[in-house]
Design an enzyme around this catalytic site. Sequence first.
Site, PDB file in Angstrom:
ATOM      1  N   ARG A 155      40.839  36.153  38.180  1.00 28.62           N
ATOM      2  CA  ARG A 155      39.719  36.336  37.254  1.00 28.62           C
ATOM      3  C   ARG A 155      40.160  36.622  35.822  1.00 28.62           C
ATOM      4  O   ARG A 155      39.713  35.957  34.875  1.00 28.62           O
ATOM      5  CB  ARG A 155      38.811  37.490  37.737  1.00 28.62           C
ATOM      6  CG  ARG A 155      37.873  37.120  38.860  1.00 28.62           C
ATOM      7  CD  ARG A 155      37.705  38.298  39.784  1.00 28.62           C
ATOM      8  NE  ARG A 155      38.957  38.493  40.487  1.00 28.62           N
ATOM      9  CZ  ARG A 155      39.235  37.912  41.659  1.00 28.62           C
ATOM     10  NH1 ARG A 155      38.322  37.223  42.275  1.00 28.62           N
ATOM     11  NH2 ARG A 155      40.421  38.060  42.221  1.00 28.62           N
ATOM     12  N   THR A 156      40.998  37.636  35.637  1.00 25.43           N
ATOM     13  CA  THR A 156      41.313  38.106  34.277  1.00 25.43           C
ATOM     14  C   THR A 156      42.023  37.015  33.482  1.00 25.43           C
ATOM     15  O   THR A 156      41.684  36.737  32.332  1.00 25.43           O
ATOM     16  CB  THR A 156      42.181  39.377  34.354  1.00 25.43           C
ATOM     17  OG1 THR A 156      41.577  40.274  35.278  1.00 25.43           O
ATOM     18  CG2 THR A 156      42.303  40.038  33.003  1.00 25.43           C
ATOM     19  N   LYS A 168      66.877  35.589  34.347  1.00 23.37           N
ATOM     20  CA  LYS A 168      68.277  35.654  33.875  1.00 23.37           C
ATOM     21  C   LYS A 168      68.581  37.028  33.293  1.00 23.37           C
ATOM     22  O   LYS A 168      69.592  37.214  32.620  1.00 23.37           O
ATOM     23  CB  LYS A 168      68.507  34.578  32.808  1.00 23.37           C
ATOM     24  CG  LYS A 168      68.260  33.162  33.284  1.00 23.37           C
ATOM     25  CD  LYS A 168      68.442  32.184  32.124  1.00 23.37           C
ATOM     26  CE  LYS A 168      67.908  30.814  32.487  1.00 23.37           C
ATOM     27  NZ  LYS A 168      67.859  29.917  31.323  1.00 23.37           N
ATOM     28  N   ARG A 189      49.440  41.693  31.268  1.00 22.94           N
ATOM     29  CA  ARG A 189      49.257  42.396  32.553  1.00 22.94           C
ATOM     30  C   ARG A 189      50.649  42.673  33.113  1.00 22.94           C
ATOM     31  O   ARG A 189      51.496  41.776  33.163  1.00 22.94           O
ATOM     32  CB  ARG A 189      48.455  41.549  33.545  1.00 22.94           C
ATOM     33  CG  ARG A 189      48.499  42.145  34.953  1.00 22.94           C
ATOM     34  CD  ARG A 189      47.571  41.482  35.918  1.00 22.94           C
ATOM     35  NE  ARG A 189      46.185  41.856  35.658  1.00 22.94           N
ATOM     36  CZ  ARG A 189      45.177  41.594  36.487  1.00 22.94           C
ATOM     37  NH1 ARG A 189      45.412  40.956  37.623  1.00 22.94           N
ATOM     38  NH2 ARG A 189      43.959  41.951  36.187  1.00 22.94           N
ATOM     39  N   HIS A 218      42.425  49.208  33.087  1.00 22.30           N
ATOM     40  CA  HIS A 218      42.051  47.788  33.036  1.00 22.30           C
ATOM     41  C   HIS A 218      40.806  47.751  32.131  1.00 22.30           C
ATOM     42  O   HIS A 218      39.683  47.607  32.603  1.00 22.30           O
ATOM     43  CB  HIS A 218      41.751  47.287  34.447  1.00 22.30           C
ATOM     44  CG  HIS A 218      41.625  45.801  34.584  1.00 22.30           C
ATOM     45  ND1 HIS A 218      41.526  44.938  33.502  1.00 22.30           N
ATOM     46  CD2 HIS A 218      41.560  45.005  35.694  1.00 22.30           C
ATOM     47  CE1 HIS A 218      41.424  43.704  33.945  1.00 22.30           C
ATOM     48  NE2 HIS A 218      41.447  43.711  35.264  1.00 22.30           N
TER      49      HIS A 218
HETATM   50  N1   CP Z   1      39.378  41.994  38.493  1.00 14.73           N
HETATM   51  C1   CP Z   1      40.619  41.511  38.361  1.00 14.73           C
HETATM   52  O1   CP Z   1      41.432  42.064  37.612  1.00 14.73           O
HETATM   53  O2   CP Z   1      40.873  40.397  39.098  1.00 14.73           O
HETATM   54  P1   CP Z   1      42.225  39.546  39.006  1.00 14.73           P
HETATM   55  O3   CP Z   1      43.316  40.397  39.601  1.00 14.73           O
HETATM   56  O4   CP Z   1      41.982  38.285  39.766  1.00 14.73           O
HETATM   57  O5   CP Z   1      42.502  39.295  37.547  1.00 14.73           O
END
Ligand code: CP
Length: 314
Positions: free
Chosen positions: A62-63, A90, A112, A140
Amino acid sequence: MSEATSWVRKDLLGIAELSAEEIRLVLDTADTFREVSERPIKKVPTLRGKTVVNLFFEPSTRTRSSFEIAEKRLSADSLNFSSSGSALSKGESLVDTALNLEAMAPDLVVVRHRHPGAPHLLARRLESGVINAGDGAHEHPTQALLDAYTIRRRKGRISGLTVAIIGDIEHSRVVRSNVHLLTKLGAHVRLAGPRTMMPVGVEGLGAEVVYTIAEAVTDADVVMMLRIQLERQSRTLFPSTQEYFSVFGLTRERLTAAKEDVIIMHPGPMNRGVEIASEVADGPYSVILEQVANGVAVRMAVLYLLSGARREAA
Ligand code: CP
């Protein structure tokens, strides 16, 4: 498009440091972008000439897709960096990887990483604005913003609502960002889960803490279910998925204790038959796919506000 005159941050690292006014500014700005996704030609020139690097060191459906679509709808140029196939194998470090990508002059970096604080480290080293797309079990922020946006659109307000968040509280970055955000905007947050999945000091988060799903759901306006994050658990915290579902799974019967107009949320990925029954996930109270749709408008707003802040500082 509304003018974002009061956003002065270079980075979006967490909800903890945002004021209620800044949160409302993101939600109001998302309102102005929402209709772009409903147009036949889903594109505005707002970020034409800007470059965004999406640095994902952890899996995401999603993100990652949502940021990429938001960038494309704003006419930004995107680079999607994937750790597999990169020079990380590496021995190149996270900071060196980011500094090398920054040498190609991006305006914003979306990151992320499984380590809490990784986006903060990059924000200190990079000139580019940094957006936290999830750092370990820490925060998040864009997930909490899209959750709040979804609640506000459905309920017309956030203040005064009871929001129950149920599941693996200890390992969830979504819960931390949501508790910060929802309490800043005046909601009553109720956390529930097995004692083995509650963090030490949970009472200090500013939310009510209960240990049964029945208590959590009673009179709730919003029920948000969380996945068990096996990848962040160092030991077994529950006997089996069947037993977890029998004690903490959200079923249609359990939902009857909530308000009549309750909405059901889940940040995804969802494990059907573990934390939520399929008939609830796909049922009339579920707004789970609306959350995903709203994520695009919210991320367009965040990208816009951060690039605007950079323009003002230049
Ligand atoms: N909600 C969320 O962070 O989903 P993903 O891990 O698919 O990005």
